[in-house]
Enzyme design. Structure first.
Site, PDB file in Angstrom:
ATOM      1  N   SER A   1      -5.065 -13.454 -30.895  1.00 34.09           N
ATOM      2  CA  SER A   1      -4.033 -12.057 -30.614  1.00 34.09           C
ATOM      3  C   SER A   1      -3.726 -12.003 -28.988  1.00 34.09           C
ATOM      4  O   SER A   1      -2.690 -11.310 -28.592  1.00 34.09           O
ATOM      5  CB  SER A   1      -4.846 -10.893 -30.826  1.00 34.09           C
ATOM      6  OG  SER A   1      -6.131 -10.782 -30.183  1.00 34.09           O
TER       7      SER A   1
ATOM      8  N   HIS B   1      -5.922  -4.821 -26.263  1.00 35.91           N
ATOM      9  CA  HIS B   1      -5.057  -6.032 -25.764  1.00 35.91           C
ATOM     10  C   HIS B   1      -4.257  -6.013 -24.391  1.00 35.91           C
ATOM     11  O   HIS B   1      -3.803  -4.513 -24.261  1.00 35.91           O
ATOM     12  CB  HIS B   1      -4.315  -6.496 -26.948  1.00 35.91           C
ATOM     13  CG  HIS B   1      -5.148  -6.939 -28.045  1.00 35.91           C
ATOM     14  ND1 HIS B   1      -5.781  -6.246 -29.014  1.00 35.91           N
ATOM     15  CD2 HIS B   1      -5.284  -8.255 -28.427  1.00 35.91           C
ATOM     16  CE1 HIS B   1      -6.312  -7.032 -29.874  1.00 35.91           C
ATOM     17  NE2 HIS B   1      -6.245  -8.397 -29.290  1.00 35.91           N
TER      18      HIS B   1
END
Length: 382
Positions: A46, A340
């Site tokens: 990711s 993230h």
């Protein structure tokens, strides 16, 4: 954001801080190295797939366009496929701002084979222990189709975090802050130490698998490069956090529910430990290494030198946070986006990749310039 610690826990138990993989339809025409369109390829999890690219900073506003932070806002609803394209359907979350897509004109084609949640087993070829993930073939097998029809010049790889259980580390540390009022760093350090040798061996095998695919497609080692990258810290050191550790502001306002001691451990022990081990793998396997441990310095969630987006502080690469906060009740998007690099962070990652692409040898750390956007990223040797 909720003021209830138990509602927060329900969301945090589902938190996924993971990685990425993409599907690519093979082109019928074959090409040998030096022929066909040039290509740069990203593979892994990711942190390179583009998870979190939906967001331009973080805002407490939960409706509409969230003060310009939500790139999925259509004016009348939300459509995450505007950012993640067809990968929204299976959750691979390959964003339009993902590292390889933000790197500029490095090649004729910029191809993202990464998928949110991927482990090393999702990179290996199926013939050598690899497994499909989210309905897509192992990434090395996807690379084989790309290598046969394009002239691949560089492969960027981010992998290993999910093998180490990074999502579990984040969930445990946040839960210990919100519910148990205890530290996580001691037991989580032991958990990481128990897994890291096996995880790094698997990262090394991932590089071997990529090389096997490229050799099978007729490439010599000098025809392409592999760049293995580490992970940035999405949270700051305790002294650089704009919220105190007592009370509920870290949970309900900032989206960074961690104790000072755990924040310092994550920023200055865990992230460097992983980076140093990944660098050793890269050196052993003849790959270049891009160190991202300091890439988000000052741009992390809750960092003093960055701001939440508000009516008086609009979304901006120069002032907003570059990582997605923990939205424990999913009032703004799914939990898998949390922790993230966001849109701004991904543009910065793309600039890092472009800078390393221009350096054909050597290992580099990529850092940001305070008050600047992606154009302020720079490399230091080492």
């Amino acid at each position: 954001m909720s003021s209830s610690p138990h509602r927060a826990l329900r969301g945090l138990l589902a938190l996924c801080v993971a990685a990425g993989l993409a599907s690519l339809a093979p082109t019928p025409a074959a090409a040998a190295p030096g022929t066909g369109p040039t290509a740069v390829v990203s593979m892994g999890d990711s942190y390179i797939s583009g998870e979190g690219g939906r967001w331009q900073g973080n805002s407490l506003t939960t409706s509409g366009g969230r003060l310009g932070t939500d790139r999925a806002w259509t004016g009348g609803g939300y459509d995450p496929s505007r950012v993640y394209g067809s990968s929204e359907a299976n959750g691979c979350h390959r964003s339009d701002s993902a590292e390889v897509k933000s790197a500029g004109a490095l090649a004729a084609e910029l191809i993202n084979l990464a998928c949110s949640g991927a482990t090393t087993r999702n990179v290996f070829r199926a013939s050598n222990g690899g497994v499909a993930y989210k309905g897509e073939a192992p990434q090395a097998d996807q690379l084989a189709a790309v290598a046969a029809s394009r002239d691949v010049k560089l492969i960027a790889l981010s992998i290993g975090g999910n093998d180490l259980g990074f999502a579990d580390v984040i969930t445990t540390c946040a839960t210990d802050y919100i519910v148990w009022y205890s530290y996580c760093h001691d037991d989580q350090q032991a958990a990481v130490d128990a897994k890291i040798d096996g995880a790094m061996a698997a990262v090394g095998k991932s590089i071997d698998e990529i090389r096997a695919v490229m050799t099978g497609a007729g490439y010599a080692a000098a025809d392409y490069r592999i760049v293995l990258q580490s992970y940035p810290s999405p949270i700051p050191r305790s002294t650089e956090n704009r919220y105190g550790e007592s009370g509920w502001t870290r949970t309900n306002t900032g989206g960074c529910p961690f104790w000072n001691a755990d924040s310092d451990w994550a920023r200055d022990s865990l992230v460097p430990q992983i980076a140093n081990r990944l660098k050793a793998v890269a050196q052993a396997k003849g790959a270049q290494f891009m160190d991202l441990r300091d890439m988000l310095q000052g741009r992390e969630v809750c960092a003093k030198s960055s701001k939440l987006v508000s009516s008086t502080a609009p979304a901006s690469a120069s002032t907003s946070e570059w990582a997605r906060w923990i939205d424990q009740n999913e009032t703004q998007g799914p939990l898998q986006e949390d922790m993230h690099p966001n849109y701004y962070g991904q543009l910065a990652l793309g600039r890092c990749l472009a800078l390393v692409n221009a350096r054909t040898t050597g290992n580099y750390s990529c850092r940001n310039t305070a008050g600047s956007g992606a154009s302020g990223m720079y490399l230091t040797a080492g």
